[in-house]
Design a protein around this motif. Sequence first.
Motif, PDB file in Angstrom:
ATOM      1  N   LYS A   4       0.836  -1.208   0.000  1.00 24.44           N
ATOM      2  CA  LYS A   4       0.000   0.000   0.000  1.00 24.44           C
ATOM      3  C   LYS A   4       0.867   1.253   0.000  1.00 24.44           C
ATOM      4  CE  LYS A   4      -3.665   2.308   2.649  1.00 24.44           C
ATOM      5  NZ  LYS A   4      -2.928   3.558   2.898  1.00 24.44           N
ATOM      6  N   GLN A   5       1.924   1.236   0.821  1.00 23.93           N
ATOM      7  CA  GLN A   5       2.815   2.384   0.875  1.00 23.93           C
ATOM      8  C   GLN A   5       3.556   2.578  -0.444  1.00 23.93           C
ATOM      9  OE1 GLN A   5       5.050   1.299   4.467  1.00 23.93           O
ATOM     10  NE2 GLN A   5       4.148   3.071   5.506  1.00 23.93           N
ATOM     11  N   PHE A 129       6.126   7.825   6.455  1.00 24.17           N
ATOM     12  CA  PHE A 129       7.092   6.847   6.941  1.00 24.17           C
ATOM     13  C   PHE A 129       7.665   7.277   8.291  1.00 24.17           C
ATOM     14  CE2 PHE A 129       7.275   6.717   2.259  1.00 24.17           C
ATOM     15  CZ  PHE A 129       6.862   5.406   2.065  1.00 24.17           C
ATOM     16  N   GLN A 130       7.823   6.306   9.165  1.00 22.67           N
ATOM     17  CA  GLN A 130       8.343   6.572  10.496  1.00 22.67           C
ATOM     18  C   GLN A 130       9.865   6.418  10.556  1.00 22.67           C
ATOM     19  OE1 GLN A 130       6.298   7.809  12.858  1.00 22.67           O
ATOM     20  NE2 GLN A 130       4.730   7.692  11.256  1.00 22.67           N
ATOM     21  N   ASP A 131      10.381   5.414   9.867  1.00 21.38           N
ATOM     22  CA  ASP A 131      11.819   5.162   9.879  1.00 21.38           C
ATOM     23  C   ASP A 131      12.546   6.146   8.967  1.00 21.38           C
ATOM     24  OD1 ASP A 131      14.312   3.541   8.587  1.00 21.38           O
ATOM     25  OD2 ASP A 131      13.958   2.893  10.650  1.00 21.38           O
ATOM     26  N   ASP A 134      13.562   4.845   5.546  1.00 23.14           N
ATOM     27  CA  ASP A 134      12.447   4.809   4.593  1.00 23.14           C
ATOM     28  C   ASP A 134      12.152   6.208   4.057  1.00 23.14           C
ATOM     29  OD1 ASP A 134      12.063   2.087   4.773  1.00 23.14           O
ATOM     30  OD2 ASP A 134      10.562   2.231   6.374  1.00 23.14           O
ATOM     31  N   VAL A 135      12.280   7.223   4.936  1.00 29.16           N
ATOM     32  CA  VAL A 135      12.062   8.603   4.498  1.00 29.16           C
ATOM     33  C   VAL A 135      13.096   8.990   3.447  1.00 29.16           C
ATOM     34  CG1 VAL A 135      12.049  11.028   5.183  1.00 29.16           C
ATOM     35  CG2 VAL A 135      10.964   9.320   6.651  1.00 29.16           C
ATOM     36  N   SER A 136      14.379   8.687   3.707  1.00 21.27           N
ATOM     37  CA  SER A 136      15.437   9.015   2.758  1.00 21.27           C
ATOM     38  C   SER A 136      15.229   8.295   1.431  1.00 21.27           C
ATOM     39  CB  SER A 136      16.814   8.636   3.334  1.00 21.27           C
ATOM     40  OG  SER A 136      17.114   9.414   4.461  1.00 21.27           O
ATOM     41  N   THR A 189      -3.706  10.064   3.470  1.00 25.53           N
ATOM     42  CA  THR A 189      -2.753  10.852   4.249  1.00 25.53           C
ATOM     43  C   THR A 189      -3.006  10.660   5.733  1.00 25.53           C
ATOM     44  OG1 THR A 189      -4.205  12.770   4.103  1.00 25.53           O
ATOM     45  CG2 THR A 189      -2.471  12.601   2.471  1.00 25.53           C
ATOM     46  N   PRO A 190      -1.934  10.545   6.530  1.00 27.92           N
ATOM     47  CA  PRO A 190      -2.105  10.393   7.980  1.00 27.92           C
ATOM     48  C   PRO A 190      -2.817  11.607   8.565  1.00 27.92           C
ATOM     49  CG  PRO A 190       0.180  10.000   7.289  1.00 27.92           C
ATOM     50  CD  PRO A 190      -0.527  10.603   6.124  1.00 27.92           C
TER      51      PRO A 190
END
Length: 398
Positions: A4-5, A129-131, A134-136, A189-190
């Motif tokens: 999904k992400q 993304f929390q990590d 993953d963001v980078s 969106t969160p």
Amino acid sequence: MEKKQTWELVSIASIPLVMTLGNSMLIPVLPTIEKKLGITALQSSLIITVYSVVAIILIPIAGYLSDQYGRKVIIIPSLIIAAIGGLISGWASWQVKDPYNLIIIGRLLQGVGAAGAAPIVMPLVGDLFQDESDVSNGLGVIETSNTFGKVLSPILGAALAAMVWFMPFFAFPVFCLISILMMNFLVSTPPLSTTPPKLDAFIRSLKYICKNEGRWLYAVFAIGCICMFVLFGVLFYLSTMLEEQHNIDGIKKGIILAIPLAALCFSSFITGKAIGKEKQKMKIVTTVGLIILTIANFSVAFTKDIYVLLTAMFASGLGIGFALPSLDALVTEGIEKAQRGTVTSVYSSMRFVGVALGPPVVAVLMKASHFTLFAVITFVSLVSVLITVSFIKPSEDE
């Protein structure tokens, strides 16, 4: 990363792709527009610049609104406004005898839409993304999409203009519609984690950020501006030179313009994968990329040989591609979520300053000499290296 992400990231990545097409697709067509409308090179460069100028003004406002009301609520209406702007420019080119002023109005509307869409992508990735790794990685994909749009733009723009010179204006709303559908149906969106602060409290928090993080933030803003200035300025020069001095136009010119952009796309993708969450590595990669950019521009100042120029532009693309994902990650990961939309939007605004300044400044410098043009670009590139080394201190950022 969940499936999904992955689809959410693909949908979000379509926005910088579309917004880049909306601007860069016109670069190979500018000489044709000059001939069709009977305007000067400076006037044609304003077709690129006005898009960026209005975005510069509105981007921070859009970022603030996205922090207050949510990212998606701002992005989708902005894409609709951008599509309307494309339709106005296309209709004017097709139906109006002297369409230049209406084209500019359409481009202004496209800039309004771009202000509320593309810059909000970076904080949205940070929200999803929390990590930090993953963001980078996600930001690397976004920057790659942005760059792929630049690679595709000259080829697609030239191909569309080969049918009818104003076809790129009409193609843009179609691309916007695709992004609107993807964002609407594929991205959730969160929710805002906290109640957004009131304006006075928000301004106080921004002042606090500027006081405590301003040293490296201002440096990142300046470097992003310089990278875009060099990129769009050189592309404008290359587009004009290929047509006027080498009689190369159409799709062939588009393919040649895509060479440095393909290098940028490749290096952006690799950099996003490689930097992870290590801010020291981000600084090193940025510095190396900017040194490559400086050397490439210096080497071409002494010759007009087309092969030397294209080789140098390929190296420049690699250098900028190393720098941009690292800068994106530094800004996005270094700012709290509540202010992330506004701060990253200011960063995006500074990048648009570079886009806006590049073509008209180069149009003026071209009248002086080839050496003067690239001497100035080399100096500006060197300044970006010095800023990186002097003001970005990862140990202080973390």
